[in-house]
Write an enzyme that holds these catalytic residues in place. Structure first.
Site, mmCIF file in Angstrom:
data_model
loop_
_atom_site.group_PDB
_atom_site.id
_atom_site.type_symbol
_atom_site.label_atom_id
_atom_site.label_comp_id
_atom_site.label_asym_id
_atom_site.label_seq_id
_atom_site.Cartn_x
_atom_site.Cartn_y
_atom_site.Cartn_z
ATOM 1 N N ARG A 1 -33.653 -19.564 -40.216
ATOM 2 C CA ARG A 1 -33.375 -18.122 -40.057
ATOM 3 C C ARG A 1 -31.924 -17.826 -40.439
ATOM 4 O O ARG A 1 -31.607 -16.801 -41.023
ATOM 5 C CB ARG A 1 -33.647 -17.661 -38.613
ATOM 6 C CG ARG A 1 -33.060 -16.287 -38.320
ATOM 7 C CD ARG A 1 -33.761 -15.509 -37.223
ATOM 8 N NE ARG A 1 -34.127 -16.256 -36.048
ATOM 9 C CZ ARG A 1 -33.270 -16.729 -35.122
ATOM 10 N NH1 ARG A 1 -31.978 -16.516 -35.239
ATOM 11 N NH2 ARG A 1 -33.711 -17.413 -34.087
ATOM 12 N N ASP B 1 -28.132 1.351 -54.586
ATOM 13 C CA ASP B 1 -29.380 0.617 -54.777
ATOM 14 C C ASP B 1 -29.556 0.456 -56.295
ATOM 15 O O ASP B 1 -29.798 1.429 -57.007
ATOM 16 C CB ASP B 1 -30.535 1.409 -54.155
ATOM 17 C CG ASP B 1 -31.891 0.716 -54.297
ATOM 18 O OD1 ASP B 1 -32.055 -0.083 -55.248
ATOM 19 O OD2 ASP B 1 -32.793 0.986 -53.484
HETATM 20 C C1 PLP Z 1 -39.221 -0.977 -53.920
HETATM 21 C C2 PLP Z 1 -37.905 -0.387 -53.668
HETATM 22 C C3 PLP Z 1 -37.239 -0.560 -52.439
HETATM 23 C C4 PLP Z 1 -37.872 -1.302 -51.285
HETATM 24 O O1 PLP Z 1 -38.061 -2.649 -51.581
HETATM 25 P P1 PLP Z 1 -39.282 -3.539 -50.995
HETATM 26 O O2 PLP Z 1 -39.028 -4.855 -51.599
HETATM 27 O O3 PLP Z 1 -40.553 -2.896 -51.428
HETATM 28 O O4 PLP Z 1 -39.135 -3.538 -49.514
HETATM 29 C C5 PLP Z 1 -35.982 -0.021 -52.319
HETATM 30 N N1 PLP Z 1 -35.399 0.676 -53.316
HETATM 31 C C6 PLP Z 1 -36.013 0.860 -54.501
HETATM 32 C C7 PLP Z 1 -35.325 1.615 -55.580
HETATM 33 C C8 PLP Z 1 -37.283 0.342 -54.712
HETATM 34 O O5 PLP Z 1 -37.887 0.541 -55.880
#
Ligand code: PLP
Length: 394
Positions: free
Chosen positions: A57, A180
């Site tokens: 973990r 992101d």
């Molecule tokens: C898919 C996605 C997420 C979330 O990721 P998961 O791996 O599905 O939990 C976050 N941000 C963006 C831009 C995504 O496309």
């Protein structure tokens, strides 16, 4: 090959970094494919002694290898791997406390909107939603503001935000800039180099690249922030499993070539859609008339392989999704095969209707995650589907 090549390999191309050479400091048998340390725990030779690993973990060699490569790909100090993109975001938001305020972009992945609305608000945080690609963020910053959170280009409307320009404001105000970077992957864009403090990835998408596992990442440059996140990851128990870490390592080996090919296909498809009489609007930042085209050219090395487009009616959408044969009707993105998504009922169903309408996520909008298939095949299939939709709805 020894173990002391760290400095020599740092200044190599992205493509070379993807192979993870000379990061392999754990495997004593010099395996080319890094071993999967499928173990929950590690034994000790005596009191106060440790191999460096105690419990999975907290840390695991396979995951550590992956984190080292990802940090390199994003030009970060450290990376942390999580069981999903959402797990990464959930752990990240534990650095905030009740009363903290975060400014988030109006057009975000639906799951991110959901966690901010349903989890973070419950924990006493507040959020302001703004179109960061056009609005001045300064007017939303209060004494409680701790961060600005965005995606660029956005999902699914493809708005582009100037990261460097925004980072000048967040730095001056002493707040965090979180980007992101899932849509472009580190191959096309490195937000930390542009002044961001934290990069988020859904590794499920381009980094894994094969629609075969779920994962997420955080990448940072600040040592204190990295330590805080590692503490939280271990405490919450959201880290990536060894086998998934291995799948990610394997995916990364071809990241550069996959991105290159998918983008080439996407450029050709965007041009085709742009000319089609059955398509009302094409949203792709690689098209010269896209409002974010200039910023993308400045801050990214490519335009990615995600395209949104609007057809004439919801009936056209229904026909296209029913008749698609060469690509799959599915959510997600970033794999080798092309997916077509209906944001209204899939990825963005969680976004409140009012915000969805405002953003233009309507019943005619479709999104393509362009894969690495033959370009001609994909265009032929789209051509067939658009014509068939027109016939069926006539
Ligand atoms: C898919 C996605 C997420 C979330 O990721 P998961 O791996 O599905 O939990 C976050 N941000 C963006 C831009 C995504 O496309």
């Amino acid at each position: 090959m020894g173990n002391s090549h760290e400095k020599r390999t740092w200044n190599v191309s992205f493509e070379t970094k993807c192979q993870g050479m000379n990061l392999n400091i754990q495997d004593k048998y010099h395996a080319i494919s890094f071993p999967i340390y499928q173990t929950a725990t590690f034994s000790h030779t005596g009191l106060g002694e440790s191999s460096g690993f105690d419990y999975t973990r907290q840390s695991n060699p396979t995951r550590q290898q992956l984190e080292a490569i990802l940090a390199r790909l994003e030009n970060g100090r450290g990376a942390l791997a999580f069981s999903s993109g959402m797990a990464a975001i959930a752990v990240l938001f534990e650095i905030f406390k009740p009363g903290d305020h975060v400014i988030v972009d109006a057009d975000l992945y639906g799951g991110s909107v959901r966690i901010f609305d349903k989890v973070c608000r419950k924990n006493g945080m507040s959020f302001t939603t703004a179109d960061l690609s056009t609005e001045n963020v300064e007017k939303y910053i209060t004494g409680d503001t701790k961060a600005v959170y965005l995606e660029t280009p956005t999902n699914p409307m493809m708005h582009v935000t100037d990261i460097e320009k925004l980072s000048k404001i967040t730095k001056e105000k002493g707040i965090l800039l979180i980007v992101d970077n899932t849509f472009l992957s580190p191959y096309f864009q490195n937000p930390l180099d542009l002044g961001a403090d934290i990069v988020v990835h859904s590794g499920t998408k381009y980094i894994g690249g094969h629609h075969d596992t779920i994962g997420g990442f955080l990448v940072v440059n600040d040592e204190e922030l990295e330590e805080k996140l590692r503490y939280l990851s271990n405490t919450i128990g959201a880290a990536m499993a060894p086998f998934d870490s291995w799948l990610m390592l394997r995916g990364i080996r071809t990241l550069a070539v996959r991105m290159e090919r998918a983008e080439k296909n996407a450029g050709a498809i965007a041009e085709f859609l742009n000319k089609s009489p059955y398509v009302k609007k094409v949203l792709y930042p690689g098209l010269p008339d896209h409002p974010g085209h200039g910023i993308m050219k400045k801050q990214a090395r490519g335009f990615g392989a995600m395209i949104s487009f609007e057809v004439r009616s919801a009936e056209h959408v229904r026909s296209i999704l029913k008749n698609a044969e060469l690509f799959y009707f599915a959510e997600s993105l970033g794999g080798t095969e092309t997916l077509i998504t209906y944001p209204l009922t899939q990825t963005h169903a969680e976004v409140p209707e009012e915000l969805r309408e405002k953003n233009g996520i309507n019943d005619r909008l479709l999104r393509l995650s362009v894969g690495i298939e033959g370009e001609e095949d994909l265009i032929k299939e789209l051509d067939r589907l658009l014509k068939l939709a027109e016939e069926e709805t006539r």
